[in-house]
Design a protein around this motif. Structure first.
Motif, PDB file in Angstrom:
ATOM      1  N   LEU A 168       0.845  -1.204   0.000  1.00  0.00           N
ATOM      2  CA  LEU A 168       0.000   0.000   0.000  1.00  0.00           C
ATOM      3  C   LEU A 168       0.875   1.248   0.000  1.00  0.00           C
ATOM      4  O   LEU A 168       0.578   2.224  -0.683  1.00  0.00           O
ATOM      5  N   GLY A 169       1.975   1.192   0.755  1.00  0.00           N
ATOM      6  CA  GLY A 169       2.924   2.306   0.794  1.00  0.00           C
ATOM      7  C   GLY A 169       3.608   2.547  -0.545  1.00  0.00           C
ATOM      8  O   GLY A 169       4.052   3.659  -0.823  1.00  0.00           O
ATOM      9  N   LEU A 170       3.687   1.524  -1.368  1.00  0.00           N
ATOM     10  CA  LEU A 170       4.258   1.662  -2.706  1.00  0.00           C
ATOM     11  C   LEU A 170       3.240   2.181  -3.717  1.00  0.00           C
ATOM     12  O   LEU A 170       3.552   2.373  -4.882  1.00  0.00           O
ATOM     13  N   GLY A 171       1.998   2.373  -3.244  1.00  0.00           N
ATOM     14  CA  GLY A 171       0.978   2.935  -4.108  1.00  0.00           C
ATOM     15  C   GLY A 171       0.046   1.927  -4.753  1.00  0.00           C
ATOM     16  O   GLY A 171      -0.786   2.301  -5.569  1.00  0.00           O
ATOM     17  N   LEU A 172       0.174   0.655  -4.400  1.00  0.00           N
ATOM     18  CA  LEU A 172      -0.754  -0.334  -4.928  1.00  0.00           C
ATOM     19  C   LEU A 172      -2.059  -0.269  -4.142  1.00  0.00           C
ATOM     20  O   LEU A 172      -2.060   0.081  -2.961  1.00  0.00           O
ATOM     21  N   SER A 173      -3.151  -0.607  -4.783  1.00  0.00           N
ATOM     22  CA  SER A 173      -4.443  -0.651  -4.101  1.00  0.00           C
ATOM     23  C   SER A 173      -4.653  -2.051  -3.520  1.00  0.00           C
ATOM     24  O   SER A 173      -3.959  -3.006  -3.892  1.00  0.00           O
ATOM     25  N   LEU A 174      -5.636  -2.179  -2.643  1.00  0.00           N
ATOM     26  CA  LEU A 174      -5.955  -3.508  -2.115  1.00  0.00           C
ATOM     27  C   LEU A 174      -6.429  -4.438  -3.222  1.00  0.00           C
ATOM     28  O   LEU A 174      -6.162  -5.641  -3.186  1.00  0.00           O
ATOM     29  N   GLU A 175      -7.104  -3.885  -4.209  1.00  0.00           N
ATOM     30  CA  GLU A 175      -7.527  -4.709  -5.353  1.00  0.00           C
ATOM     31  C   GLU A 175      -6.305  -5.221  -6.113  1.00  0.00           C
ATOM     32  O   GLU A 175      -6.241  -6.400  -6.492  1.00  0.00           O
ATOM     33  N   ASP A 176      -5.306  -4.348  -6.318  1.00  0.00           N
ATOM     34  CA  ASP A 176      -4.057  -4.783  -6.958  1.00  0.00           C
ATOM     35  C   ASP A 176      -3.415  -5.905  -6.155  1.00  0.00           C
ATOM     36  O   ASP A 176      -2.975  -6.914  -6.706  1.00  0.00           O
ATOM     37  N   ILE A 177      -3.350  -5.707  -4.844  1.00  0.00           N
ATOM     38  CA  ILE A 177      -2.713  -6.683  -3.959  1.00  0.00           C
ATOM     39  C   ILE A 177      -3.456  -8.018  -4.021  1.00  0.00           C
ATOM     40  O   ILE A 177      -2.847  -9.078  -4.099  1.00  0.00           O
ATOM     41  N   ARG A 178      -4.782  -7.960  -4.007  1.00  0.00           N
ATOM     42  CA  ARG A 178      -5.575  -9.188  -4.073  1.00  0.00           C
ATOM     43  C   ARG A 178      -5.308  -9.945  -5.375  1.00  0.00           C
ATOM     44  O   ARG A 178      -5.106 -11.154  -5.381  1.00  0.00           O
ATOM     45  N   LEU A 179      -5.264  -9.215  -6.479  1.00  0.00           N
ATOM     46  CA  LEU A 179      -5.048  -9.856  -7.773  1.00  0.00           C
ATOM     47  C   LEU A 179      -3.628 -10.395  -7.925  1.00  0.00           C
ATOM     48  O   LEU A 179      -3.408 -11.402  -8.607  1.00  0.00           O
ATOM     49  N   LEU A 180      -2.673  -9.715  -7.315  1.00  0.00           N
ATOM     50  CA  LEU A 180      -1.278 -10.113  -7.469  1.00  0.00           C
ATOM     51  C   LEU A 180      -0.784 -11.036  -6.352  1.00  0.00           C
ATOM     52  O   LEU A 180       0.356 -11.490  -6.395  1.00  0.00           O
ATOM     53  N   ALA A 181      -1.616 -11.308  -5.364  1.00  0.00           N
ATOM     54  CA  ALA A 181      -1.184 -12.105  -4.210  1.00  0.00           C
ATOM     55  C   ALA A 181      -0.486 -13.413  -4.599  1.00  0.00           C
ATOM     56  O   ALA A 181       0.560 -13.737  -4.037  1.00  0.00           O
ATOM     57  N   PRO A 182      -1.010 -14.178  -5.554  1.00  0.00           N
ATOM     58  CA  PRO A 182      -0.308 -15.421  -5.910  1.00  0.00           C
ATOM     59  C   PRO A 182       1.116 -15.164  -6.416  1.00  0.00           C
ATOM     60  O   PRO A 182       2.026 -15.939  -6.131  1.00  0.00           O
ATOM     61  N   CYS A 183       1.310 -14.060  -7.121  1.00  0.00           N
ATOM     62  CA  CYS A 183       2.654 -13.726  -7.610  1.00  0.00           C
ATOM     63  C   CYS A 183       3.602 -13.442  -6.448  1.00  0.00           C
ATOM     64  O   CYS A 183       4.737 -13.905  -6.431  1.00  0.00           O
ATOM     65  N   PHE A 184       3.137 -12.657  -5.485  1.00  0.00           N
ATOM     66  CA  PHE A 184       3.994 -12.290  -4.358  1.00  0.00           C
ATOM     67  C   PHE A 184       4.258 -13.476  -3.449  1.00  0.00           C
ATOM     68  O   PHE A 184       5.346 -13.593  -2.886  1.00  0.00           O
ATOM     69  N   GLU A 185       3.294 -14.364  -3.323  1.00  0.00           N
ATOM     70  CA  GLU A 185       3.511 -15.552  -2.504  1.00  0.00           C
ATOM     71  C   GLU A 185       4.584 -16.434  -3.113  1.00  0.00           C
ATOM     72  O   GLU A 185       5.414 -16.990  -2.408  1.00  0.00           O
ATOM     73  N   ALA A 215       4.692  -6.100 -14.558  1.00  0.00           N
ATOM     74  CA  ALA A 215       3.942  -5.139 -15.376  1.00  0.00           C
ATOM     75  C   ALA A 215       3.246  -4.102 -14.490  1.00  0.00           C
ATOM     76  O   ALA A 215       3.214  -2.914 -14.822  1.00  0.00           O
ATOM     77  N   LYS A 216       2.697  -4.543 -13.366  1.00  0.00           N
ATOM     78  CA  LYS A 216       2.016  -3.617 -12.450  1.00  0.00           C
ATOM     79  C   LYS A 216       3.013  -2.597 -11.899  1.00  0.00           C
ATOM     80  O   LYS A 216       2.725  -1.406 -11.830  1.00  0.00           O
ATOM     81  N   TYR A 217       4.187  -3.057 -11.490  1.00  0.00           N
ATOM     82  CA  TYR A 217       5.220  -2.147 -10.982  1.00  0.00           C
ATOM     83  C   TYR A 217       5.652  -1.160 -12.070  1.00  0.00           C
ATOM     84  O   TYR A 217       5.870   0.014 -11.810  1.00  0.00           O
ATOM     85  N   GLN A 218       5.789  -1.636 -13.296  1.00  0.00           N
ATOM     86  CA  GLN A 218       6.184  -0.747 -14.390  1.00  0.00           C
ATOM     87  C   GLN A 218       5.122   0.321 -14.643  1.00  0.00           C
ATOM     88  O   GLN A 218       5.444   1.485 -14.871  1.00  0.00           O
ATOM     89  N   ARG A 219       3.844  -0.070 -14.596  1.00  0.00           N
ATOM     90  CA  ARG A 219       2.761   0.926 -14.763  1.00  0.00           C
ATOM     91  C   ARG A 219       2.771   1.930 -13.622  1.00  0.00           C
ATOM     92  O   ARG A 219       2.568   3.124 -13.829  1.00  0.00           O
ATOM     93  N   LYS A 220       3.038   1.454 -12.417  1.00  0.00           N
ATOM     94  CA  LYS A 220       3.083   2.358 -11.255  1.00  0.00           C
ATOM     95  C   LYS A 220       4.229   3.350 -11.420  1.00  0.00           C
ATOM     96  O   LYS A 220       4.066   4.545 -11.125  1.00  0.00           O
TER      97      LYS A 220
END
Length: 123
Positions: free
Chosen positions: A53-70, A84-89
């Motif tokens: 969240l501090g990096l500017g991602l939304s909770l929806e972003d986090i929910r969708l990307l959770a498998p990637c981060f895990e 891709a999400k980080y690049q867009r951010k």
């Protein structure tokens, strides 16, 4: 552990924890009395959520990307969706910085041409 303990150990408010659960980025089991019960991994998960969240991602972003981060926590590289999400951010941040720089320059130009009374009014 109960929600109050998780709040103390993670630094998040109880309200935030309930919201994270509602948004699907944090899971709790319900005890027979209806209280939420979190496992020990929840502390790190909440810290991870707050960091993203501090990096500017939304909770929806986090929910969708959770498998990637895990997968990444297991030592695997970030998946292409996360990259891709980080690049867009980063592109969004660059655009905001450009807009702020333009605004700063316009204000500087205005102050150079403003009368002494106008300058004092804005300082």
């Amino acid at each position: 552990m109960q929600v109050g303990d998780l709040a103390k150990q993670s630094g998040a408010s109880i309200r935030s924890l309930h919201y994270y659960e509602q948004m699907g980025v944090l899971q709790a089991r319900r005890q027979p009395n209806g209280y939420r019960e979190y496992d020990e991994q929840a502390i790190e998960r909440v810290r991870w959520i707050r960091k993203l969240l501090g990096l500017g991602l939304s909770l929806e972003d986090i929910r969708l990307l959770a498998p990637c981060f895990e997968r990444n926590e297991a030592g695997e590289p970030l998946c292409s969706a996360a990259v891709a999400k980080y690049q867009r951010k980063l592109a969004e941040i660059d655009e905001q910085m450009r807009e702020l720089q333009e605004l700063r320059e316009r204000i500087q130009r205005y102050l150079k041409t403003a009368s002494p009374q106008e300058k004092e009014m804005y300082l």
